[in-house]
Design a protein around this motif. Sequence first.
Motif, short mmCIF file in Angstrom:
data_model
loop_
_atom_site.label_atom_id
_atom_site.label_comp_id
_atom_site.label_asym_id
_atom_site.label_seq_id
_atom_site.Cartn_x
_atom_site.Cartn_y
_atom_site.Cartn_z
N GLN A 1 3.78 0.27 2.56
CA GLN A 1 3.50 -0.68 3.64
C GLN A 1 3.03 -1.98 3.01
O GLN A 1 2.05 -2.00 2.27
CB GLN A 1 2.43 -0.14 4.57
N TYR B 1 -1.71 11.05 9.66
CA TYR B 1 -2.11 10.33 8.46
C TYR B 1 -2.76 11.29 7.47
O TYR B 1 -3.55 12.16 7.84
CB TYR B 1 -3.10 9.24 8.85
N PHE C 1 -0.64 8.51 15.48
CA PHE C 1 0.56 8.89 16.21
C PHE C 1 0.24 9.77 17.41
O PHE C 1 -0.67 10.60 17.38
CB PHE C 1 1.53 9.63 15.28
N SER D 1 14.69 11.88 10.14
CA SER D 1 13.38 11.24 10.02
C SER D 1 13.13 10.33 11.22
O SER D 1 13.98 10.14 12.08
CB SER D 1 13.34 10.42 8.73
N LEU D 2 11.93 9.80 11.30
CA LEU D 2 11.59 8.88 12.38
C LEU D 2 12.27 7.53 12.14
O LEU D 2 12.30 7.03 11.01
CB LEU D 2 10.08 8.64 12.44
N TYR E 1 0.85 -1.18 0.00
CA TYR E 1 0.00 0.00 0.00
C TYR E 1 0.89 1.24 0.00
O TYR E 1 1.99 1.24 0.55
CB TYR E 1 -0.89 0.03 1.24
N PRO F 1 3.64 12.47 13.52
CA PRO F 1 3.09 12.45 12.16
C PRO F 1 1.57 12.33 12.16
O PRO F 1 0.98 11.82 13.12
CB PRO F 1 3.74 11.21 11.54
N ASN G 1 -4.00 -1.02 8.00
CA ASN G 1 -3.33 -0.72 9.24
C ASN G 1 -2.82 0.71 9.36
O ASN G 1 -1.63 0.96 9.54
CB ASN G 1 -2.16 -1.69 9.45
N GLN H 1 -1.80 3.98 11.03
CA GLN H 1 -1.24 4.23 12.36
C GLN H 1 -1.62 5.63 12.83
O GLN H 1 -1.58 6.58 12.07
CB GLN H 1 0.28 4.10 12.33
N TYR I 1 5.69 12.57 4.05
CA TYR I 1 6.36 11.28 3.87
C TYR I 1 5.51 10.35 3.02
O TYR I 1 4.32 10.15 3.30
CB TYR I 1 6.60 10.59 5.22
N PHE J 1 3.66 1.06 18.28
CA PHE J 1 5.01 1.22 17.76
C PHE J 1 5.70 2.36 18.49
O PHE J 1 5.07 3.35 18.87
CB PHE J 1 4.98 1.56 16.26
N TYR K 1 8.94 5.06 18.08
CA TYR K 1 9.90 5.65 17.16
C TYR K 1 10.78 6.63 17.93
O TYR K 1 10.40 7.16 18.98
CB TYR K 1 9.18 6.43 16.05
N TYR L 1 3.13 -4.60 9.21
CA TYR L 1 2.48 -3.34 9.54
C TYR L 1 3.45 -2.20 9.77
O TYR L 1 3.05 -1.10 10.06
CB TYR L 1 1.63 -3.53 10.79
N LYS L 2 4.72 -2.46 9.64
CA LYS L 2 5.69 -1.43 9.94
C LYS L 2 5.67 -0.32 8.90
O LYS L 2 5.41 -0.56 7.72
CB LYS L 2 7.10 -2.02 9.99
N LEU L 3 5.94 0.90 9.34
CA LEU L 3 6.13 2.03 8.45
C LEU L 3 7.60 2.43 8.51
O LEU L 3 8.13 2.66 9.59
CB LEU L 3 5.26 3.22 8.88
N HIS M 1 -4.05 7.05 1.87
CA HIS M 1 -3.36 5.85 1.40
C HIS M 1 -4.13 5.26 0.23
O HIS M 1 -5.33 5.56 0.04
CB HIS M 1 -3.21 4.81 2.51
N PHE N 1 10.02 5.26 7.54
CA PHE N 1 10.02 6.67 7.11
C PHE N 1 11.32 7.00 6.41
O PHE N 1 12.40 6.70 6.89
CB PHE N 1 9.85 7.58 8.33
N GLY N 2 11.20 7.64 5.24
CA GLY N 2 12.37 8.20 4.55
C GLY N 2 12.55 9.63 5.01
O GLY N 2 12.07 10.03 6.07
N LYS N 3 13.22 10.41 4.18
CA LYS N 3 13.50 11.80 4.56
C LYS N 3 12.32 12.73 4.29
O LYS N 3 12.22 13.80 4.87
CB LYS N 3 14.74 12.30 3.84
N HIS O 1 1.22 4.87 1.40
CA HIS O 1 0.71 5.72 2.47
C HIS O 1 1.39 7.08 2.40
O HIS O 1 2.57 7.18 2.07
CB HIS O 1 1.03 5.11 3.84
N TYR P 1 1.95 10.37 5.04
CA TYR P 1 1.81 11.00 6.35
C TYR P 1 2.50 12.36 6.27
O TYR P 1 3.36 12.59 5.40
CB TYR P 1 2.50 10.16 7.45
#
Lengths: 110, 116
Positions: free
Chosen positions: A91, A46, B107, B43-44, A32, A44, B103, B105, A87, B34, B36, A96-98, A49, A100-102, A34, A36
């Motif tokens: 996913q 949402y 925050f 970034s996170l 998916y 962050p 899913n 999230q 961002y 989660f 972070y 379920y992990k996100l 998505h 994050f890039g820059k 997403h 944020y």
Amino acid sequence: DAKTTQPNSMESNEEEPVHLPCNHSTISGTDYIHWYRQLPSQGPEYVIHGLTSNVNNRMASLAIAEDRKSSTLILHRATLRDAAVYYCILQGGSNYKLTFGKGTLLTVNP
Amino acid sequence: GAVVSQHPSRVICKSGTSVKIECRSLDFQATTMFWYRQFPKQSLMLMATSNEGSKATYEQGVEKDKFLINHASLTLSTLTVTSAHPEDSSFYICSASLLALYNEQFFGPGTRLTVL
């Protein structure tokens, strides 16, 4: 994790549309897309998505390329409150992990 | 939308002490939470994933004995930074998610930790 590539920064004027691009050429069929955003010193938030079809919600629209190797977040009328780091995150499936890039730092000029 | 709170929002502690940060989902039951960490202008970085009633899964490079995570209920997870050092000073952010296909999230507002 599949990677995304975004411009470091973009600038927009208030009340104009903003198109934030994201490249994800290694996206898999179950990933998916997403989006944020993060305002300074906040967690962050949402935005939107999607999987294959374009999506709209009250905050933004998400346009997904036919080959899914890129997508664009569209803010229809930028406001000063939209100034944030955006961002684009992939996913995948049951993971379920996100990751994050820059992100892209969006500046909105009055 | 779903609301996640964190407490405290800011904490200053002396080197060598332990600090506990709480993360609560206020209006929903979170199957997964989660944690972070975010350093200035970066970034996170995901530290760990926790499911209610089971041990947390830590990301590579994160010391599980230093960052203790407890997820005792579907609405509360805690992160304890043990024997804190100045290099642990950072912005710690939690998120909570519902069991769903995509899913999303939600925050928390983050906790600014400063270790003197």
